[in-house]
Design an enzyme around this catalytic site. Sequence first.
Site, mmCIF file in Angstrom:
data_model
loop_
_atom_site.group_PDB
_atom_site.id
_atom_site.type_symbol
_atom_site.label_atom_id
_atom_site.label_comp_id
_atom_site.label_asym_id
_atom_site.label_seq_id
_atom_site.Cartn_x
_atom_site.Cartn_y
_atom_site.Cartn_z
ATOM 1 N N ASP A 152 0.820 -1.210 0.000
ATOM 2 C CA ASP A 152 0.000 0.000 0.000
ATOM 3 C C ASP A 152 0.857 1.265 0.000
ATOM 4 O OD1 ASP A 152 -2.301 1.457 -0.006
ATOM 5 O OD2 ASP A 152 -2.685 1.259 2.141
ATOM 6 N N HIS A 160 2.769 2.719 -9.175
ATOM 7 C CA HIS A 160 2.685 1.256 -9.230
ATOM 8 C C HIS A 160 3.961 0.666 -9.840
ATOM 9 C CE1 HIS A 160 -1.287 1.350 -7.693
ATOM 10 N NE2 HIS A 160 -1.883 1.786 -8.784
ATOM 11 N N LEU A 191 12.492 -19.768 -1.822
ATOM 12 C CA LEU A 191 11.470 -18.875 -1.262
ATOM 13 C C LEU A 191 10.172 -19.089 -2.033
ATOM 14 C CD1 LEU A 191 11.648 -15.304 -0.005
ATOM 15 C CD2 LEU A 191 9.999 -15.788 -1.784
HETATM 16 C C1 FPP Z 1 -2.049 -0.197 -3.340
HETATM 17 O O1 FPP Z 1 -1.538 1.115 -3.271
HETATM 18 C C2 FPP Z 1 -1.425 -0.900 -4.429
HETATM 19 C C3 FPP Z 1 -2.077 -1.518 -5.452
HETATM 20 C C4 FPP Z 1 -3.551 -1.553 -5.571
HETATM 21 C C5 FPP Z 1 -1.327 -2.151 -6.561
HETATM 22 C C6 FPP Z 1 -0.090 -2.890 -6.140
HETATM 23 C C7 FPP Z 1 0.667 -3.198 -7.337
HETATM 24 C C8 FPP Z 1 1.990 -3.246 -7.435
HETATM 25 C C9 FPP Z 1 2.947 -3.052 -6.333
HETATM 26 C C10 FPP Z 1 2.496 -3.452 -8.784
HETATM 27 C C11 FPP Z 1 3.386 -4.566 -9.067
HETATM 28 C C12 FPP Z 1 3.101 -5.897 -8.721
HETATM 29 C C13 FPP Z 1 2.354 -6.771 -9.389
HETATM 30 C C14 FPP Z 1 2.568 -8.208 -9.102
HETATM 31 C C15 FPP Z 1 1.313 -6.388 -10.340
HETATM 32 P P1 FPP Z 1 -2.506 2.330 -3.546
HETATM 33 O O2 FPP Z 1 -2.474 2.619 -5.008
HETATM 34 O O3 FPP Z 1 -3.847 2.019 -2.969
HETATM 35 O O4 FPP Z 1 -1.809 3.478 -2.754
HETATM 36 P P2 FPP Z 1 -2.544 4.746 -2.111
HETATM 37 O O5 FPP Z 1 -3.395 4.222 -0.981
HETATM 38 O O6 FPP Z 1 -1.407 5.592 -1.640
HETATM 39 O O7 FPP Z 1 -3.336 5.401 -3.207
#
Ligand code: FPP
Length: 218
Positions: free
Chosen positions: A2, A19, A113
């Site tokens: 997050d 992302h 892992l």
């Molecule tokens: C949450 O942060 C994150 C996500 C919904 C996407 C997570 C995706 C990755 C780390 C990309 C790479 C990995 C793969 C395997 C696809 P948020 O966007 O909700 O953050 P915020 O709360 O600050 O807006």
Amino acid sequence: MDGNGRWAASRGLSVAEGHREGARALRRTVEAAIDLDVRSLAVYAFSTENWARPPDEVESILDLLEETIERELPDLAHQGVRTRFFGRRDRIPQALREKMATLEAETAPNDRLHLWIAFDYGGRAELVEAARSLVEDGIRPEDVSEETLAARLSAPKLPDPDLVIRTSGEQRLSNFLLWQSAYAEFVFAETYWPDFGEDELRAALEEYTRRGRRFGAR
Ligand code: FPP
């Protein structure tokens, strides 16, 4: 994982760039976990609720998953990482589904892992599906137990986590591993996911070693 959006906003970047940096942090963290002798690591990449995000953001995450499967995860496989995905697979493009299955098959012999990537996953949806499958198979009420239910979860082989790390300062579970986290320890890190890496993982593990776990007993 997050905090990608806030990380990007604080730098005047697009959420897709957040992302993308999150994908780099994933690679960094898996390599750190190998060095720290972690045997199993599950990450929450996309929730059943994340489909409600703007279509271009959803697309950027699907593209990133594909890129990660093609570029990062094969490198990690050479370091002994076995990758498995859990969650729904019927709502993602077929080509991506096939790439996921191929990577899972190719990395199946690896054992250094075990990496579990939750994609289109939600703890409640998983429990509803498990209940539905028990009913569909005509399992008698007296045969329903923790074991029979757990065997029908999205990834029955996923071990219950000892430690759940939530990044970005939020202090909630957000539908992640509801069943499996029953006795997990929680560490809440202030760091936004794109800044997460070896130092933060090591700090969370050190915090974990200071916890006393009793699993309900004295
Ligand atoms: C949450 O942060 C994150 C996500 C919904 C996407 C997570 C995706 C990755 C780390 C990309 C790479 C990995 C793969 C395997 C696809 P948020 O966007 O909700 O953050 P915020 O709360 O600050 O807006």
